[in-house]
Design a protein around this motif. Structure first.
Motif, PDB file in Angstrom:
ATOM      1  N   HIS A  63      -7.135  -0.572   0.790  1.00  0.00           N
ATOM      2  CA  HIS A  63      -6.149  -0.043   1.723  1.00  0.00           C
ATOM      3  C   HIS A  63      -5.931  -0.926   2.936  1.00  0.00           C
ATOM      4  CE1 HIS A  63      -6.054   4.198  -0.039  1.00  0.00           C
ATOM      5  NE2 HIS A  63      -6.466   3.331  -0.932  1.00  0.00           N
ATOM      6  N   ASP A  64      -7.018  -1.490   3.487  1.00  0.00           N
ATOM      7  CA  ASP A  64      -6.858  -2.290   4.697  1.00  0.00           C
ATOM      8  C   ASP A  64      -6.710  -3.778   4.391  1.00  0.00           C
ATOM      9  OD1 ASP A  64      -7.204   0.102   5.950  1.00  0.00           O
ATOM     10  OD2 ASP A  64      -9.318  -0.226   6.387  1.00  0.00           O
ATOM     11  N   PHE A  65      -7.408  -4.252   3.361  1.00  0.00           N
ATOM     12  CA  PHE A  65      -7.334  -5.680   3.039  1.00  0.00           C
ATOM     13  C   PHE A  65      -6.072  -5.992   2.232  1.00  0.00           C
ATOM     14  CE2 PHE A  65     -12.219  -6.588   3.038  1.00  0.00           C
ATOM     15  CZ  PHE A  65     -12.327  -5.970   4.273  1.00  0.00           C
ATOM     16  N   GLY A  66      -5.473  -4.950   1.655  1.00  0.00           N
ATOM     17  CA  GLY A  66      -4.275  -5.189   0.861  1.00  0.00           C
ATOM     18  C   GLY A  66      -4.547  -5.832  -0.482  1.00  0.00           C
ATOM     19  N   ILE A  67      -5.754  -5.670  -0.995  1.00  0.00           N
ATOM     20  CA  ILE A  67      -6.111  -6.223  -2.302  1.00  0.00           C
ATOM     21  C   ILE A  67      -6.186  -5.061  -3.289  1.00  0.00           C
ATOM     22  CG2 ILE A  67      -7.918  -7.417  -3.611  1.00  0.00           C
ATOM     23  CD1 ILE A  67      -8.781  -8.696  -0.911  1.00  0.00           C
ATOM     24  N   ASP A 127      -9.971 -14.626  -1.499  1.00  0.00           N
ATOM     25  CA  ASP A 127      -8.836 -13.776  -1.158  1.00  0.00           C
ATOM     26  C   ASP A 127      -7.978 -13.481  -2.379  1.00  0.00           C
ATOM     27  OD1 ASP A 127      -7.119 -12.235   0.361  1.00  0.00           O
ATOM     28  OD2 ASP A 127      -5.834 -13.932   0.863  1.00  0.00           O
ATOM     29  N   MET A 184       0.817  -1.216   0.000  1.00  0.00           N
ATOM     30  CA  MET A 184       0.000   0.000   0.000  1.00  0.00           C
ATOM     31  C   MET A 184       0.849   1.263   0.000  1.00  0.00           C
ATOM     32  SD  MET A 184      -3.193  -1.094   0.642  1.00  0.00           S
ATOM     33  CE  MET A 184      -2.131  -2.407   1.051  1.00  0.00           C
ATOM     34  N   ARG A 212     -11.680   0.411   1.776  1.00  0.00           N
ATOM     35  CA  ARG A 212     -11.130  -0.486   2.792  1.00  0.00           C
ATOM     36  C   ARG A 212     -10.469  -1.712   2.137  1.00  0.00           C
ATOM     37  NH1 ARG A 212     -12.668  -2.880   7.673  1.00  0.00           N
ATOM     38  NH2 ARG A 212     -14.399  -4.038   6.822  1.00  0.00           N
TER      39      ARG A 212
END
Lengths: 295, 345
Positions: free
Chosen positions: B207-211, B177, B1, B204
């Motif tokens: 940024h948060d899940f990294g996808i 995933d 990210m 989210r």
């Protein structure tokens, strides 16, 4: 905030990446086949969708149970009906089952657009189509083979000749495989092109039952006119007449076919046409879903 | 990210027509070169060169701009007429299966069977992505929680509201995933509150899940809020690719709002012209381009003009670009954007 400290927060937020096994295409295909087979009997779907398949399954089995009971109580040493002939007698139920369940496997995903979700996953469209076909074929085979098994058990209980019975039941199962494949191809293709469920059901029943009705009429006329060859050629045009022709002419089962194929070339032609129906149907299905992928 | 650093780099890097917004190193998720798709005489994609990195990338374009065609090609479902593409290091024309294993896709249109529950359906689709049954169940419970489908997950999806359907569609795209999700118009048909929720969720995921997220929309304002980068397609061609912040730089234009009796805006415009400032009406506002060298004195001029016109000055506001502006290059007040684009090219 640096990227590092931020990724520390990610885990606190509770998203867990998946690091486990991801199965190969074969296992995915197997899962699709099993789900499709269950769905064909209404399993894994709503309660009322189990009603029709299981009622038909019960009705289809009932005559076999009665026959076996009669056999046992009256000490008959021979089955009143041949193994292969049984499917001929209950072809109405079989047709309704195939016509009603094929749209579940072949129309639903096209109608609701969920085919896109399958095609965006590892399975190729051809594998998808093939697995759907397998699910319906095996579902039909279960429908066809359970009465054969019941009759066989009855025959064995009445001390009929074991080898004779096993051989005849074996041939009947082989014919049933061919019939199941043909019905799956025909109803599958109809369902894959008529995504409105009602239309697919009606069209399938019309093609299977009325189609056979007309062929049988032609065969009967040909028989009366002593021009059997015409009847034999006409028999190539419907799955049920092909089944009867192959069972009576090729496998020598006790089943009433009006003009069974006579002579090796004609018998070979019957088998070839039956296989063509099966494979041609699969080919069309593969083509249909490949086109859906490119849309 | 590593959104921050890359955004930084975007400002200094010129955008060229052949190598637009070069994303560096291993961060590249999607890269296309000369990607073209023709349907007969219709050109859906016209030699598209673009590279996308991590975080959230907005793909903007009117209907028919080629967004869905691009996604289908990237998934390996459509063959490009010419050109090449790499998705997560794979070639979609030959390694479609590998791509579809690692990518999640949320289609634009309805794709949920009505007689199955979200839970059952997504477990099944997780298996179709290669997860074993038990893992499929766990992951399904997880993603349904993340997208916010609670008790209703056990009900047939036919009874879902549009918002719930969009959440279920999003959940199926995330269940295995993936390393990249492509979301085609995820806010379609949603009411404002549900739209905000969905956009927050998209942000989210990136940024948060990294996808990595590729999200399309024809509503451009949405993408300003959630995207780190924006790719603008128009008629199958790349109109612009850049960091979102680039689109929203200060244009130097001032917007003025006045109140008063009988046509205050027109009277204000007249007074401004008398003071030597040309203004362009924009809705209820007036836009003026301060001449170079005027500096802060322009505010005094505006104030005096308002006095002369006997109108009340409500506000003077600096104008920012918005992504929409890229589409309205003929609007006179946006000549600055055009200048910037031609400078970039």
């Amino acid at each position: 905030m640096t990227p590092e400290s931020r990724s520390g927060v990610i885990h606190d937020l509770g998203y867990r990446p998946y690091a486990g096994i991801r199965q190969a295409e074969g296992r995915i295909a197997l899962a699709l086949f099993v789900t499709g087979l269950r769905n064909a009997f209404g399993l894994g779907r709503s309660g009322k969708s189990k009603l029709l398949p299981f009622i038909l399954l019960g009705l289809n089995l009932l005559p076999a149970l009665i026959l076996v009971a009669v056999m046992v109580f009256t000490n008959l040493d021979e089955l009143p009906i041949g193994y292969a002939a049984y499917a001929g007698q209950t072809q109405m139920l079989l047709s309704v089952f195939a016509a009603a369940q094929a749209p579940i496997l072949f129309s639903r995903d096209l109608r609701h657009g969920s085919i896109v979700l399958y095609l965006a996953r590892p399975l190729r469209s051809a594998t998808y189509a093939l697995m759907r076909w397998c699910s319906l074929t095996v579902a039909l085979l279960i429908f066809l083979v359970t009465p054969i098994v019941v009759l066989l058990l009855g025959a064995l209980l009445s001390e009929a000749d074991v080898v004779d019975q096993l051989t005849e039941a074996g041939w009947a199962v082989l014919a049933a495989v061919l019939l199941a494949g043909m019905l799956a191809s025909v109803t599958g293709v109809i369902s894959a092109w008529s995504t409105r469920r009602g239309f697919g059901v009606v069209a399938s029943i019309a093609v299977l039952l009325f189609g056979y009705g007309m062929i049988a009429a032609v065969q009967a006329i040909a028989y009366d006119e002593a021009s059997d060859r015409v009847g034999e050629y006409a028999g190539l045009l419907a799955p049920y007449s092909l089944y009867r022709g192959i069972a009576a002419g090729v496998l020598d089962s006790s089943i009433d076919a009006i003009t069974p194929p006579s002579g090796a070339p004609m018998q070979a032609l019957y088998v070839a046409v039956a296989l063509l129906v099966v494979l041609g149907g699969i080919g069309l299905l593969v083509w249909r879903y490949r086109r859906a992928a490119a849309r | 990210m590593e959104v921050g650093p890359r955004v930084e780099a975007m400002h200094s890097e010129p955008i060229s027509a052949t190598v637009p917004h070069e994303v560096q190193g291993s961060d590249v998720v999607v890269r296309t070169g000369g990607l073209t798709k023709r349907y007969g005489s219709v050109v859906a994609l016209d030699s598209l060169d673009v590279s996308l990195g991590g975080g959230v990338t907005g793909l903007v374009g009117a209907n028919g701009a080629g967004k869905s065609t691009l996604i289908k090609i990237l998934l390996g479902l459509l063959e490009p007429t010419s050109g090449r593409a790499r998705v997560l290091g794979h070639d979609p024309t030959t390694e479609g299966e590998a791509i579809r294993r690692a990518v999640g896709y949320m289609p634009e249109h309805d794709c949920l069977p009505p007689d199955v529950s979200a839970s059952d359906f997504i477990v099944h689709l997780a298996q179709m992505s290669g997860l074993p049954r038990t893992a499929a169940r766990e992951r399904t419970a997880d993603v349904l929680r993340h997208v916010g489908l609670a008790e209703e997950r056990y009900r047939p999806m036919g009874g879902y509201s549009t918002g719930m359907k969009q959440r279920a569609k999003l959940a199926q795209a995330l269940v295995h995933d993936p390393r990249l999700v492509m979301l085609d118009e995820p806010t379609n048909g949603l009411d404002p509150a549900a739209r905000d929720d969905m956009l927050a969720l998209v942000r989210r995921i990136g940024h948060d899940f990294g996808i990595a997220v590729l999200v399309t929309s024809h509503l451009l304002g949405e993408l300003e809020r959630v995207s780190d980068h924006v790719v603008v397609l128009d008629g199958g061609r790349l109109l612009r690719a850049s960091a979102t912040t680039d689109f929203m730089v200060d244009t130097g234009t001032l917007l003025i709002e006045v109140i008063g009796d009988t046509h205050p805006t027109a009277r204000m415009a007249e007074a401004l012209r008398a003071a030597g400032l040309d203004s362009i009406p924009r809705g209820q506002l007036l836009a003026i381009e301060p001449p170079p060298g005027v500096g802060d004195r322009v505010y005094d001029v505006i104030r005096d003009a308002a006095c002369d016109a006997e109108v009340g000055l409500v506000r003077i506001q600096a104008d920012h670009h918005r992504i929409e502006d890229v589409f309205n290059l003929d609007t006179p007040s946006l000549a600055a954007v055009e200048g910037e684009l031609s400078h970039d090219a």
